[in-house]
Design a protein around this motif. Structure first.
Motif, PDB file in Angstrom:
ATOM      1  N   UNK A   1       0.820  -1.219   0.110  1.00  0.00           N
ATOM      2  CA  UNK A   1      -0.071  -0.051   0.007  1.00  0.00           C
ATOM      3  C   UNK A   1       0.809   1.232   0.011  1.00  0.00           C
ATOM      4  N   UNK A   2       1.928   1.066   0.100  1.00  0.00           N
ATOM      5  CA  UNK A   2       2.839   2.483   0.283  1.00  0.00           C
ATOM      6  C   UNK A   2       3.104   2.801  -1.260  1.00  0.00           C
ATOM      7  N   UNK A   3       2.958   1.822  -2.440  1.00  0.00           N
ATOM      8  CA  UNK A   3       3.117   2.140  -3.737  1.00  0.00           C
ATOM      9  C   UNK A   3       1.596   2.194  -4.469  1.00  0.00           C
ATOM     10  N   UNK A   4       1.674   3.083  -5.718  1.00  0.00           N
ATOM     11  CA  UNK A   4       0.572   3.106  -6.307  1.00  0.00           C
ATOM     12  C   UNK A   4       0.324   1.661  -6.803  1.00  0.00           C
ATOM     13  N   UNK A   5      -0.727   1.272  -6.979  1.00  0.00           N
ATOM     14  CA  UNK A   5      -1.315   0.041  -7.557  1.00  0.00           C
ATOM     15  C   UNK A   5      -1.738   0.198  -8.996  1.00  0.00           C
ATOM     16  N   UNK A   6      -0.964  -0.479  -9.947  1.00  0.00           N
ATOM     17  CA  UNK A   6      -1.350  -0.344 -11.493  1.00  0.00           C
ATOM     18  C   UNK A   6      -2.567  -1.439 -11.808  1.00  0.00           C
ATOM     19  N   UNK A   7      -3.493  -0.988 -12.391  1.00  0.00           N
ATOM     20  CA  UNK A   7      -4.615  -1.679 -12.540  1.00  0.00           C
ATOM     21  C   UNK A   7      -4.972  -1.817 -14.028  1.00  0.00           C
ATOM     22  N   UNK A   8      -4.968  -2.832 -14.862  1.00  0.00           N
ATOM     23  CA  UNK A   8      -5.137  -2.981 -16.268  1.00  0.00           C
ATOM     24  C   UNK A   8      -6.609  -3.365 -16.372  1.00  0.00           C
TER      25      UNK A   8
END
Ligand code: PRP
Length: 213
Positions: free
Chosen positions: A106-113
């Motif tokens: 959660x400390x990083x942006x989650x990339x969702x395709x």
């Protein structure tokens, strides 16, 4: 004549079978040819084959009075039409999927395709999770494999596409099925016909549910 937009493909054929059983047969449609429009004056119906993604456009703009659309499309685009009946066909699930060992940091942006940025965006907004949405048009499973995204939000039916690409369901977003939808103006002016169609389809669904039990 009631104008009905059917999604071209397996789901449309299945739903046509239900409409036929409900008293709206159209023998011309059962011929193996490439026509896209068929009518049965006696049954009072005219059918169109349209791309599944386009059904709501035809219905919303009144080119069709009613149509069969997936709940995924209804959630993604919120078209201005009435949802009349869950046809309990084309059942599948909208899911978050990724590699089995994926752990969200959660400390990083989650990339969702995804093909469904609104459904995916709403899902993560609800969890207050910041995401970067990457809109693709298909073959979504490739994205995490090639490092384009961390996870995908996509439709899972049998799970075979995920499995064969080494991915797995991580979370379920919502169940999806086909819905009978109507143009609001058509519904006002042709309410009796549309209500009869809805009721008869409801009976077909009930009978098939009873046959299965
Ligand atoms: C859908 C979905 C998955 C697949 C899931 O793709 O995007 O890829 O079906 O089905 P399964 O769980 O039974 O394997 P579609 O066939 O619509 O093609 P697309 O990748 O071009 O969107």
């Amino acid at each position: 004549m009631l104008n009905i937009a059917l999604p071209k493909g397996r789901l449309g054929e299945q739903v046509y079978g239900m409409l036929k059983e409900a008293g709206y047969p159209c023998p011309a449609l059962e011929q193996p040819d490439r026509r896209l429009i068929f009518e049965n004056e006696k049954a009072g119906v005219r059918y169109f084959w349209v791309k599944p993604h386009d059904v709501t456009i035809y219905v919303e703009r009144g080119a069709a009075d009613v149509g069969i659309a997936g709940k995924d499309i209804l959630l993604e685009y919120s078209p201005e039409l009435f949802e009349l009946l869950d046809l309990k066909a084309g059942n599948c699930r909208m899911c978050v999927a990724g590699p089995a060992d994926f752990r969200d940091n959660r400390s990083r942006m989650l990339r969702v395709a995804t093909k469904f940025p609104r459904i995916a965006g709403d899902f993560y907004a609800e969890k207050s999770r910041d995401v970067e949405l990457i809109k693709l048009n298909g073959s979504i499973e490739l994205a995490p494999i090639l490092g384009l995204s961390d996870v995908i939000v996509d439709i899972v039916e049998t799970g075979r596409t995920l499995f064969e690409n080494g991915l797995t369901v991580l979370e379920e977003v919502c169940p999806i099925s086909a819905r009978l939808v109507a143009n609001p103006a058509a519904y006002r002016f042709r309410r009796e016909e549309i209500d009869t169609l809805t009721m008869r389809l409801g009976e077909v669904i009930k009978a098939s549910g009873e046959r299965e039990n």
